[in-house]
Design a protein around this motif. Sequence first.
Motif, PDB file in Angstrom:
ATOM      1  N   HIS A   1      19.788 -58.992 -32.632  1.00 58.25           N
ATOM      2  CA  HIS A   1      20.281 -57.984 -31.697  1.00 58.25           C
ATOM      3  C   HIS A   1      20.801 -56.745 -32.420  1.00 58.25           C
ATOM      4  O   HIS A   1      21.429 -55.897 -31.815  1.00 58.25           O
ATOM      5  N   PHE A   2      20.556 -56.643 -33.709  1.00 51.23           N
ATOM      6  CA  PHE A   2      21.018 -55.502 -34.487  1.00 51.23           C
ATOM      7  C   PHE A   2      20.154 -54.290 -34.184  1.00 51.23           C
ATOM      8  O   PHE A   2      18.938 -54.383 -34.170  1.00 51.23           O
ATOM      9  N   MET A   3      20.772 -53.145 -33.930  1.00 48.64           N
ATOM     10  CA  MET A   3      20.035 -51.923 -33.657  1.00 48.64           C
ATOM     11  C   MET A   3      20.203 -50.966 -34.834  1.00 48.64           C
ATOM     12  O   MET A   3      21.315 -50.748 -35.292  1.00 48.64           O
ATOM     13  N   ALA A   4      19.117 -50.426 -35.298  1.00 48.11           N
ATOM     14  CA  ALA A   4      19.175 -49.476 -36.399  1.00 48.11           C
ATOM     15  C   ALA A   4      19.905 -48.215 -35.952  1.00 48.11           C
ATOM     16  O   ALA A   4      19.889 -47.852 -34.779  1.00 48.11           O
ATOM     17  N   SER A   5      20.500 -47.545 -36.887  1.00 50.52           N
ATOM     18  CA  SER A   5      21.219 -46.312 -36.587  1.00 50.52           C
ATOM     19  C   SER A   5      20.251 -45.237 -36.109  1.00 50.52           C
ATOM     20  O   SER A   5      19.138 -45.114 -36.614  1.00 50.52           O
ATOM     21  N   LYS A   6      20.674 -44.462 -35.136  1.00 53.01           N
ATOM     22  CA  LYS A   6      19.868 -43.358 -34.633  1.00 53.01           C
ATOM     23  C   LYS A   6      20.426 -42.025 -35.117  1.00 53.01           C
ATOM     24  O   LYS A   6      20.096 -40.977 -34.597  1.00 53.01           O
ATOM     25  N   ILE A   7      21.288 -42.086 -36.109  1.00 51.06           N
ATOM     26  CA  ILE A   7      21.893 -40.873 -36.664  1.00 51.06           C
ATOM     27  C   ILE A   7      21.229 -40.586 -38.005  1.00 51.06           C
ATOM     28  O   ILE A   7      21.172 -41.453 -38.880  1.00 51.06           O
ATOM     29  N   TYR A   8      20.718 -39.369 -38.157  1.00 50.93           N
ATOM     30  CA  TYR A   8      20.034 -38.958 -39.370  1.00 50.93           C
ATOM     31  C   TYR A   8      20.729 -37.738 -39.954  1.00 50.93           C
ATOM     32  O   TYR A   8      21.329 -36.955 -39.224  1.00 50.93           O
ATOM     33  N   LYS A   9      20.603 -37.572 -41.257  1.00 52.41           N
ATOM     34  CA  LYS A   9      21.252 -36.435 -41.920  1.00 52.41           C
ATOM     35  C   LYS A   9      20.573 -35.111 -41.580  1.00 52.41           C
ATOM     36  O   LYS A   9      21.217 -34.089 -41.499  1.00 52.41           O
ATOM     37  N   THR A  10      19.253 -35.141 -41.386  1.00 47.59           N
ATOM     38  CA  THR A  10      18.510 -33.924 -41.073  1.00 47.59           C
ATOM     39  C   THR A  10      17.492 -34.199 -39.970  1.00 47.59           C
ATOM     40  O   THR A  10      17.103 -35.357 -39.742  1.00 47.59           O
TER      41      THR A  10
END
Length: 127
Positions: free
Chosen positions: A23-32
Amino acid sequence: LNKRSSRSRTPAAPQHYPRGGPHFMASKIYKTAADALDGVLFDGMTIAAGGFGLCGIPELSIAAIREAGTKDLTVYSNNAGVDEFGLGVLLQTKQVKKMCSSYVGENAEFMRQYLSGELELEFNPQG
């Protein structure tokens, strides 16, 4: 005869997974924006770009698409930007094949490409 089974059909107890489990969701926050679009862009794709006029447009995403060199794009947006800003920067580099929008009146490069037959246009009403 429809007889129900005498066995109880209670659901199994929930399992607890350590971080990174199913149930782990990858981060949707990126540096660029380029990082966010890495592996997503391809020639001939369709893009829906938000904003109204030049307000609220995805400037960083547009710049990343330009830098990636993705071409033959079909773009859905309220407008076609202006010559030096917004979707106009993708028109300058001739990365847009077809523009679907409701207003295209402030972009000289758009007009030049459309009148010369280099760019397809589909008008969509605003409401």
